[in-house]
Design an enzyme around this catalytic site. Sequence first.
Site, short mmCIF file in Angstrom:
data_model
loop_
_atom_site.label_atom_id
_atom_site.label_comp_id
_atom_site.label_asym_id
_atom_site.label_seq_id
_atom_site.Cartn_x
_atom_site.Cartn_y
_atom_site.Cartn_z
N ARG A 143 -15.59 -17.23 129.19
CA ARG A 143 -15.36 -16.02 128.72
C ARG A 143 -13.80 -15.80 128.88
NH1 ARG A 143 -15.13 -11.26 132.70
NH2 ARG A 143 -14.55 -9.58 131.24
N HIS A 156 -9.26 -6.45 127.74
CA HIS A 156 -9.10 -6.53 129.20
C HIS A 156 -7.67 -6.02 129.95
CE1 HIS A 156 -10.89 -9.18 132.65
NE2 HIS A 156 -9.94 -8.60 133.28
N ASN A 186 -13.57 -4.97 129.79
CA ASN A 186 -13.76 -5.24 130.83
C ASN A 186 -13.48 -3.94 132.06
OD1 ASN A 186 -13.89 -7.68 133.04
ND2 ASN A 186 -11.62 -6.42 133.37
N GLU A 187 -14.29 -3.90 133.00
CA GLU A 187 -14.26 -3.00 133.93
C GLU A 187 -13.55 -1.66 133.64
OE1 GLU A 187 -12.93 -4.55 137.43
OE2 GLU A 187 -14.02 -6.45 137.46
N ASN A 231 -19.56 -7.61 136.64
CA ASN A 231 -18.59 -8.33 137.46
C ASN A 231 -19.00 -7.75 139.08
OD1 ASN A 231 -17.37 -8.78 135.18
ND2 ASN A 231 -15.57 -7.75 135.30
N TYR A 262 -18.62 -8.78 142.98
CA TYR A 262 -18.07 -9.55 144.18
C TYR A 262 -18.36 -9.55 145.46
CZ TYR A 262 -14.40 -10.79 140.56
OH TYR A 262 -13.86 -11.37 139.35
N GLU A 313 -18.56 -11.96 136.03
CA GLU A 313 -17.48 -12.52 136.84
C GLU A 313 -18.10 -12.28 138.49
OE1 GLU A 313 -13.57 -10.21 137.32
OE2 GLU A 313 -13.70 -10.17 134.91
#
Length: 434
Positions: A103, A147, A192-193, A316, A318, A396
């Site tokens: 990605r 992004h 992204n995010e 994503n 974490y 992610e």
Amino acid sequence: MELKRSLIAILLVLCTTHRCSTQSTNLSRKSFPQGFVFGTASSSFQYEGAVKTDGRGLTVWDKFAHTFGKVVDFSNADVAVDQYHRFEEDIQLMVDMGMDAYRFSIAWSRIYPNGTGEINQAGIDHYNKLINALLAKGIEPYVTIYHWDLPQALEDKYNGWLDTQIINDFANYAETCFKAFGDRVKHWITFNEPHTFAIQGYDVGLQAPGRCSILLHLFCRAGNSATEPYIVAHNTLLAHAITSDIYRRKYKVIKTRKKKVSRLKNYCILYNRFMDPLFFGDYPNSMRTRVGDRLPKFSADEAALVKGSLDFVGINHYTTWYAKNNSTNIIDKLLHDTIADSGASTLRKFIIVLSLLNDFLIQANAIWIYIVPEGMRSLMNYVKEKYNNPPVVITENGMDDSNSPFTSIEDALKDDKRIRYHHDYLSNLSAAIQ
Ligand SMILES: *[C@@H]1O[C@H](CO)[C@@H](O)[C@H](O)[C@H]1NC(C)=O
Ligand SMILES: *[C@@H]1O[C@H](CO)[C@@H](O)[C@H](O)[C@H]1NC(C)=O
Ligand SMILES: *[C@@H]1O[C@H](CO)[C@@H](O)[C@H](O)[C@H]1NC(C)=O
Ligand SMILES: *[C@@H]1O[C@H](CO)[C@@H](O)[C@H](O)[C@H]1NC(C)=O
Ligand SMILES: *[C@@H]1O[C@H](CO)[C@@H](O)[C@H](O)[C@H]1NC(C)=O
């Protein structure tokens, strides 16, 4: 920002049976269903470098990283891990690790140096080379269209994501990508995010374009933390929805004719303020109540366009935090009474959640990464329950280490903490699938 070449593989690394032999389970590819995709991920600004090469335009992140005081160690991404020039070596690393997918994000300002106007053919050529090199090695490209590296020209022209003009400019850029690369790229991620760039860029001001109204004129030069994050998020949702519509109407058809099964794979961070509009057509009620008039509204047509405009949810993931409602908390009260905006509420939660409730958990290097592998399993179950079991891609996952010059290469390569991290997160993911 960590711009270390060695970070290329922090994401979704397959832990081999051999290296995990000290762990409690025998985790391997066989623990996952056939066709499960293992991959690694990056973003253009953090990886490419070559910021002035082949006609690339400036981005808000170039400006931000070069603004005094914005990056702790005064580093910038002018070279980064130089993926622009070294992508073939990087792809070989992916092959050596047994990756199925990569990605990466396209830098808008390589395709349109000014955000709109004339296409920069050299930018198209670069991504063609990258995509072809990946496919030649059997690695499937997953392309993020945005992004966070907005062309600076659009920030200068109309304040970027704060203005509705961004919606069509983004859709035009995205369509150019579909046209140029859509014959080979089958997995598209719009944003992204989005919550991160709305909050970090416009609420607390810690990331580009660095707008906020906390300590205004001391920390940020301009901004309004009470309203701007919501406007940015709203324009992002609309840009996503229109882009998704264009893809489904015009590009999906071409693919079908070629007898390739392909759908727009859109991405949205798991956060109800983004997920609810995408799945149900409006913001959550609790958000409407709390934010009131500061929250933009969708027209009926817009709501219809936004609802259902994704084919998978990209997550994503974490970390996991414990949180609780404590209305007597002094910090909470103080901040709430002085700055009653979303910035205050973010800051408040951060302080309370991180410092008071999570002290007993193991941490990575970043203050916000607590290592909580069961969180993967409960998050997957939550998405399944709340949004009716949509297809999910973990876009992610991973942990960082401190960037210590005193660690020997041998010790760094032992990497026990990260091996355990991936082992435990992957085994919990596998358990969730089962
Ligand atoms: C893991 O594999 C080894 C060797 O194949 C076997 O002896 C052991 O019982 C396995 N452990 C578990 C928890 O399945
Ligand atoms: C971008 O804008 C600048 C300033 O308006 C102009 O000089 C330049 O030619 C533009 N570049 C492209 C590729 O459109
Ligand atoms: C938090 O607690 C206060 C006081 O007990 C209550 O008024 C408020 O509704 C609670 N908030 C949430 C989100 O539960
Ligand atoms: C709420 O936070 C305060 C600290 O500000 C603490 O003294 C109190 O015990 C907390 N209350 C609960 C129910 O956790
Ligand atoms: C999930 O992670 C925890 C550590 O947080 C670990 O103890 C447990 O074995 C994992 N569960 C599964 C099903 O792998």
